[in-house]
Design a protein around this motif. Structure first.
Motif, PDB file in Angstrom:
ATOM      1  N   ARG A 138       5.955 -19.892 -16.070  1.00 40.04           N
ATOM      2  CA  ARG A 138       7.216 -19.538 -15.410  1.00 40.04           C
ATOM      3  C   ARG A 138       7.109 -18.155 -14.760  1.00 40.04           C
ATOM      4  O   ARG A 138       7.703 -17.901 -13.718  1.00 40.04           O
ATOM      5  CB  ARG A 138       8.361 -19.551 -16.419  1.00 40.04           C
ATOM      6  N   PHE A 139       6.362 -17.251 -15.386  1.00 36.04           N
ATOM      7  CA  PHE A 139       6.179 -15.919 -14.802  1.00 36.04           C
ATOM      8  C   PHE A 139       5.421 -16.006 -13.479  1.00 36.04           C
ATOM      9  O   PHE A 139       5.635 -15.196 -12.569  1.00 36.04           O
ATOM     10  CB  PHE A 139       5.430 -15.026 -15.790  1.00 36.04           C
ATOM     11  N   ARG A 140       4.549 -16.997 -13.359  1.00 36.79           N
ATOM     12  CA  ARG A 140       3.754 -17.162 -12.140  1.00 36.79           C
ATOM     13  C   ARG A 140       4.463 -17.991 -11.073  1.00 36.79           C
ATOM     14  O   ARG A 140       3.918 -18.198  -9.986  1.00 36.79           O
ATOM     15  CB  ARG A 140       2.414 -17.830 -12.484  1.00 36.79           C
ATOM     16  N   ASP A 141       5.659 -18.496 -11.387  1.00 37.88           N
ATOM     17  CA  ASP A 141       6.408 -19.284 -10.400  1.00 37.88           C
ATOM     18  C   ASP A 141       6.732 -18.431  -9.183  1.00 37.88           C
ATOM     19  O   ASP A 141       6.994 -17.227  -9.294  1.00 37.88           O
ATOM     20  CB  ASP A 141       7.706 -19.815 -11.012  1.00 37.88           C
ATOM     21  N   PHE A 142       6.755 -19.089  -8.040  1.00 37.60           N
ATOM     22  CA  PHE A 142       7.096 -18.385  -6.798  1.00 37.60           C
ATOM     23  C   PHE A 142       8.610 -18.389  -6.607  1.00 37.60           C
ATOM     24  O   PHE A 142       9.135 -18.905  -5.617  1.00 37.60           O
ATOM     25  CB  PHE A 142       6.387 -19.037  -5.607  1.00 37.60           C
ATOM     26  N   THR A 143       9.301 -17.827  -7.593  1.00 39.24           N
ATOM     27  CA  THR A 143      10.751 -17.694  -7.508  1.00 39.24           C
ATOM     28  C   THR A 143      11.099 -16.215  -7.589  1.00 39.24           C
ATOM     29  O   THR A 143      10.382 -15.433  -8.215  1.00 39.24           O
ATOM     30  CB  THR A 143      11.453 -18.462  -8.642  1.00 39.24           C
TER      31      THR A 143
END
Length: 286
Positions: A244-249
Motif C-alpha cells: 500500500r505504501f508503494r501504491d501510486f496514490t
C-alpha cells in the motif's frame, strides 16, 4: 536514585528511538500527507479506511494462519530436539548445538531463494513427494498450499534458536526432580507433562510472545518467494502495508502509517492474551 540512574540510559534510548517515533507516527497519521499538496488534518479518517479495508483484514487473517502453522511446530520440535541434546555427552552435544543453530545465521532472503528452487516443478521437493506417487505440486502457485510452503521455510530458519533457548531452560531444571519421579515409576510422558513443561513455563511464555510477534510480522519470505501471490494468498500484514505504501496514490503514506499503528495495537493485544493464558512464575526454585 541509584536504580533510576542505572536505568536512565535505556529509558532515554527507548524514548528517542521508540516512544517519540511512535507518537510522531500517530500524529502524522491524522493528516493527509501528499508530496504534491500541503498536508490536511483529517483526524482518524485513515483508521476508518484501514478498518473497512478487506485487504487489511485478509492480510491479518493470513498472518494469524502463518503463526498457527509455524509457532506450535517450532515449540514442539524445539522441545523434542532440546530433550535429545540434553542426553548427549559434552562434545557430541556441542556439535549438535552448533549444527542446529546454523539455520539461524542464514539470511532469510538466501533461504527464500533456496527453498524457491526446491519448490520448483523439477525441484527436490517434488522429486521427494514423487516417491509417494504425489505431484508434481505447484507449491508456490497454489493458493491452498503456498502459505504452508512458506511456513516450512520459516520453521527451518527459527527452530534452531528456539531449540537452544529451550535447552537452556531444560538444563536449569534440577535432575533431582526427574530422579524422584523415576523412583515413583513415572514414565517419560508423565515426567514431561508433570515436570518439564510446568517448569519451562517462563521459557514457553517468552517464546510464545516473541515467536508469535515475529510470525505475524513475517515480511521477507513472502516478498521474495511469492510477492504476496497468488491472488494475495500469501500477503501478510507487513507485506500488505509495504504494498500500500508503494501504491501510486496521493495518500499512500498516511494509509500505511494508520495500518502500521493498528497492527501495533493488534500485536499488543495478542501479547496481552498470551500473558493472560500463560501465567508466568516469578521464580523457579533451583
Amino acid at each position: 536514585m541509584t536504580a533510576y540512574l542505572m536505568i536512565a540510559p535505556m529509558v532515554i534510548l527507548l524514548g528517542i528511538f521508540v516512544v517519540w517515533p511512535l507518537l510522531y507516527s500517530f500524529y502524522l497519521s491524522t493528516f493527509k500527507i501528499s508530496f504534491y499538496q500541503p498536508s490536511v488534518f483529517v483526524g482518524l479518517d485513515f483508521y476508518k479506511y484501514v478498518l473497512t479495508s478487506d485487504g487489511f483484514w485478509k492480510s491479518l487473517g493470513l498472518g494469524v494462519y502463518y503463526t498457527l502453522l509455524t509457532v506450535p511446530a517450532e515449540l514442539v520440535l524445539s522441545l523434542v530436539l532440546a530433550t535429545f541434546i540434553k542426553t548427549l555427552s559434552g562434545k557430541v552435544a556441542a556439535f549438535m548445538k552448533t549444527t542446529v543453530y546454523l539455520p539461524a545465521v542464514v539470511s532469510s532472503v538466501v533461504a527464500a531463494i533456496i527453498f524457491g528452487f526446491m519448490y520448483q516443478d523439477q525441484g527436490v521437493t517434488n522429486w521427494m513427494v514423487g516417491f509417494l506417487s504425489i505431484g508434481p505440486v505447484d507449491w508456490l502457485n497454489d493458493p491452498d498450499v503456498v502459505l504452508p510452503s512458506i511456513a516450512v521455510t520459516g520453521i527451518w530458519l527459527r527452530f534452531g534458536l528456539t531449540t537452544l533457548i529451550m535447552l537452556a531452560g531444560l538444563l536449569d531444571i534440577p535432575e533431582a526432580y526427574y530422579e524422584a519421579a523415576a523412583i515413583d515409576g513415572a514414565g517419560y510422558l508423565r515426567r514431561t507433562f508433570s515436570i518439564t513443561i510446568p517448569l519451562l513455563k517462563n521459557v514457553v511464555l517468552y517464546l510464545l510472545v516473541t515467536e508469535c510477534t515475529l510470525a505475524i510480522q513475517m515480511f521477507d519470505l513472502p516478498l521474495v518467494m511469492t510477492n504476496g501471490g497468488p491472488v494475495d494468498s500469501s500477503t501478510t500484514p507487513n507485506l500488505y502495508i509495504f504494498q500500500r505504501f508503494r501504491d501510486f496514490t496521493p495518500y499512500a503514506t498516511s494509509f500505511s502509517l494508520a495500518a502500521s499503528l493498528l497492527l501495533f495495537i493488534a500485536l499488543g493485544l495478542l501479547s496481552l492474551v498470551i500473558f493472560r493464558l500463560v501465567n508466568s512464575d516469578k521464580s523457579v526454585d533451583g
